[in-house]
Write a protein that holds these residues in place. Structure first.
Motif, short mmCIF file in Angstrom:
data_model
loop_
_atom_site.label_atom_id
_atom_site.label_comp_id
_atom_site.label_asym_id
_atom_site.label_seq_id
_atom_site.Cartn_x
_atom_site.Cartn_y
_atom_site.Cartn_z
N ILE A 181 -12.04 9.77 -3.04
CA ILE A 181 -11.79 8.48 -3.90
C ILE A 181 -10.49 8.52 -4.56
O ILE A 181 -9.70 7.64 -4.68
CB ILE A 181 -13.11 8.13 -4.44
CG1 ILE A 181 -14.15 7.65 -3.52
CG2 ILE A 181 -12.64 6.80 -5.51
CD1 ILE A 181 -15.42 7.36 -4.17
N ASP A 182 -10.28 9.73 -5.38
CA ASP A 182 -9.40 9.87 -6.33
C ASP A 182 -7.98 9.93 -5.53
O ASP A 182 -6.93 9.21 -5.94
CB ASP A 182 -9.38 11.24 -7.29
CG ASP A 182 -10.46 11.09 -8.25
OD1 ASP A 182 -10.98 9.97 -8.79
OD2 ASP A 182 -10.80 12.06 -8.74
N CYS A 183 -7.97 10.57 -4.38
CA CYS A 183 -6.75 10.73 -3.51
C CYS A 183 -6.43 9.20 -2.90
O CYS A 183 -5.17 8.84 -2.86
CB CYS A 183 -7.02 11.57 -2.32
SG CYS A 183 -7.13 13.24 -2.83
N GLY A 184 -7.30 8.46 -2.58
CA GLY A 184 -7.32 7.14 -2.17
C GLY A 184 -6.69 6.31 -3.04
O GLY A 184 -5.59 5.47 -2.99
N LYS A 185 -7.00 6.63 -4.51
CA LYS A 185 -6.33 5.53 -5.66
C LYS A 185 -4.76 6.15 -5.99
O LYS A 185 -4.27 5.40 -6.06
CB LYS A 185 -7.24 5.86 -7.05
CG LYS A 185 -8.65 5.27 -6.80
CD LYS A 185 -9.36 5.58 -8.17
CE LYS A 185 -10.66 5.18 -8.14
NZ LYS A 185 -11.70 5.54 -9.37
N ALA A 186 -4.85 7.26 -5.82
CA ALA A 186 -3.32 7.88 -6.25
C ALA A 186 -2.30 7.62 -4.92
O ALA A 186 -1.09 7.06 -5.36
CB ALA A 186 -3.16 9.43 -6.20
N ALA A 187 -2.97 7.53 -3.71
CA ALA A 187 -1.88 7.30 -2.72
C ALA A 187 -1.71 5.76 -2.65
O ALA A 187 -0.48 5.09 -2.41
CB ALA A 187 -2.61 7.60 -1.40
N GLY A 188 -2.57 5.03 -2.98
CA GLY A 188 -2.49 3.40 -3.11
C GLY A 188 -1.42 3.11 -4.22
O GLY A 188 -0.70 2.25 -3.91
N THR A 219 2.04 16.16 -4.22
CA THR A 219 1.30 17.22 -3.63
C THR A 219 0.69 18.08 -5.04
O THR A 219 -0.46 18.57 -4.58
CB THR A 219 2.34 18.37 -2.93
OG1 THR A 219 2.70 17.79 -1.67
CG2 THR A 219 1.38 19.53 -2.47
N ALA A 220 1.53 18.30 -6.02
CA ALA A 220 1.01 18.67 -7.22
C ALA A 220 -0.19 18.08 -7.71
O ALA A 220 -1.28 18.37 -8.21
CB ALA A 220 1.96 19.08 -8.12
N VAL A 221 -0.12 16.74 -8.01
CA VAL A 221 -1.09 15.65 -8.34
C VAL A 221 -2.32 15.97 -7.36
O VAL A 221 -3.61 15.82 -8.07
CB VAL A 221 -0.41 14.25 -8.20
CG1 VAL A 221 -1.74 13.11 -8.05
CG2 VAL A 221 0.53 13.98 -9.16
N LEU A 222 -2.30 15.78 -6.13
CA LEU A 222 -3.65 16.13 -5.34
C LEU A 222 -4.14 17.33 -5.52
O LEU A 222 -5.48 17.25 -5.66
CB LEU A 222 -3.13 16.13 -3.81
CG LEU A 222 -2.62 14.61 -3.34
CD1 LEU A 222 -2.12 14.66 -1.69
CD2 LEU A 222 -3.74 13.66 -3.48
#
Length: 351
Positions: A203-210, A174-177
């Protein structure tokens, strides 16, 4: 100055290492040791023995035992190295947040003292915090536009944290997002509109989640295939959120008595400070005050359409993480469970 800084950092590491031969904690430390021993000898968590902790610590201790032998000292040295790395990482974060780099040694000293005073060897909270704070540090790095390193690295580290503690990994994620969102706040200085900034954030969120899924899914999928996914969900999610909390919850220290005790100290009526109350309410005060200051900085950035300062982004990330760590402390208030929130508070006070 560099020599003095290096000496101070080394002194903190030595302080953390001093209690390594303290008496054994037969319950919490014993559970970690036995889990590592059973994994070393071929058993599978959740299938062959009951546990409510993620498997990361058991496999880490098993690897240590395989390399250095099945001894308490080997496991404690691993734990001490993890704590030392955590202290150095928090020093780097404090240096990022403080106005002057030398001031980061003040929270570092407090952090080293807190970590040295925690005799819960083998506790999976320490590697979880190490990877959680590392995820935040990775997200805070000012990567070039279009670079995938910051969100991918941050997401992967947050995923690794969930292999040791699911709640800590979730708070770090959550802190990363929040950090990735604040990187796009106020414009990038090149006239880009809110639409492109929003799409880049997604796009950044998708990269982090992936990346987080890449770090977690293989091990949990393998464990589920061995022990059953229903058993995994029961042990790791349902039981900790329901029954476990009900039977182990401890009352919070009373706030009013804390103030009376502090007043008694100042008028020399009591030689003892209310340590329990300060341990709990000081992190709350630090996180709350920092949240107010960060909100003011965000409002100014939105008003002036300027990027948020890197120091403010770091404070905001630690505030979000700190709120999660306070929730973890509230679930069972005692010294070891409020320790993670105290570490975040030390960083915020430095900022």
């Amino acid at each position: 100055m560099r020599g003095l800084r290096a000496a101070a950092l080394l002194a903190g590491l030595l302080l953390i290492a001093l209690p390594v031969k303290s008496p054994l904690n037969p319950y919490d430390e014993g559970l970690a040791l036995v889990g590592g021993m059973r994994v070393l000898h071929g058993e599978v968590p959740f299938r062959d023995f009951w546990t409510i902790y993620p498997p990361g610590q058991a496999y880490a201790i098993a690897a240590v035992f395989r390399a250095a032998g099945e001894t308490v000292l080997a496991a404690r040295l691993y734990d001490t190295i993890v704590r030392g790395l955590l202290a150095l990482l928090l020093y780097l974060l404090a240096a990022r947040m403080a106005r002057f780099r030398s001031l980061a040694l003040v929270p570092y000293g407090a952090i080293a003292l807190l970590l040295a005073s925690a005799f819960n060897y083998g506790y999976p909270i320490f590697p979880a915090l190490l990877f959680g704070f590392a995820a935040i540090e990775a997200a805070l790095r000012d990567a070039p536009e279009g670079s995938r390193r910051a969100p991918v690295g941050a997401g992967f580290l947050a995923g690794i944290a969930t292999l040791f503690r699911i709640d800590i990994g979730a708070y770090a994620g959550t802190a990363v997002l929040a950090t990735l969102a604040l990187r796009r706040l106020g414009g990038s200085g090149n006239g880009a509109g809110s639409g492109p900034r929003g799409s880049r954030f997604l796009i950044d969120c998708g990269k982090a989640a992936g990346a987080a899924l890449l770090a977690t899914v293989p091990l949990y999928a393998w464990l589920g295939s061995k022990a059953g996914f229903d058993r995994l969900a029961e042990n790791l999610l349902l039981f900790p959120l329901t029954t476990f909390r009900e039977v182990r919850h401890l009352p919070l220290p009373p706030l009013l008595e804390s103030f009376e005790s502090i007043e008694a100290v100042f008028v020399a009526q009591s030689p003892r400070m209310p340590a329990a109350s300060l341990r709990f309410y000081l992190p709350i005060a630090a996180v709350g005050l920092s949240a107010i200051l960060v909100a003011r900085s965000i409002a100014r950035s939105l008003r002036d359409r300027t990027p948020l300062a890197s120091e403010d982004r770091a404070c905001a990330a630690i505030v979000v993480f700190g709120i999660g760590l306070l929730l973890q402390a509230e679930s069972r208030y005692d010294a070891i469970h409020v320790l993670p929130a105290s570490l975040a508070a030390a960083l915020l006070l430095a900022g």
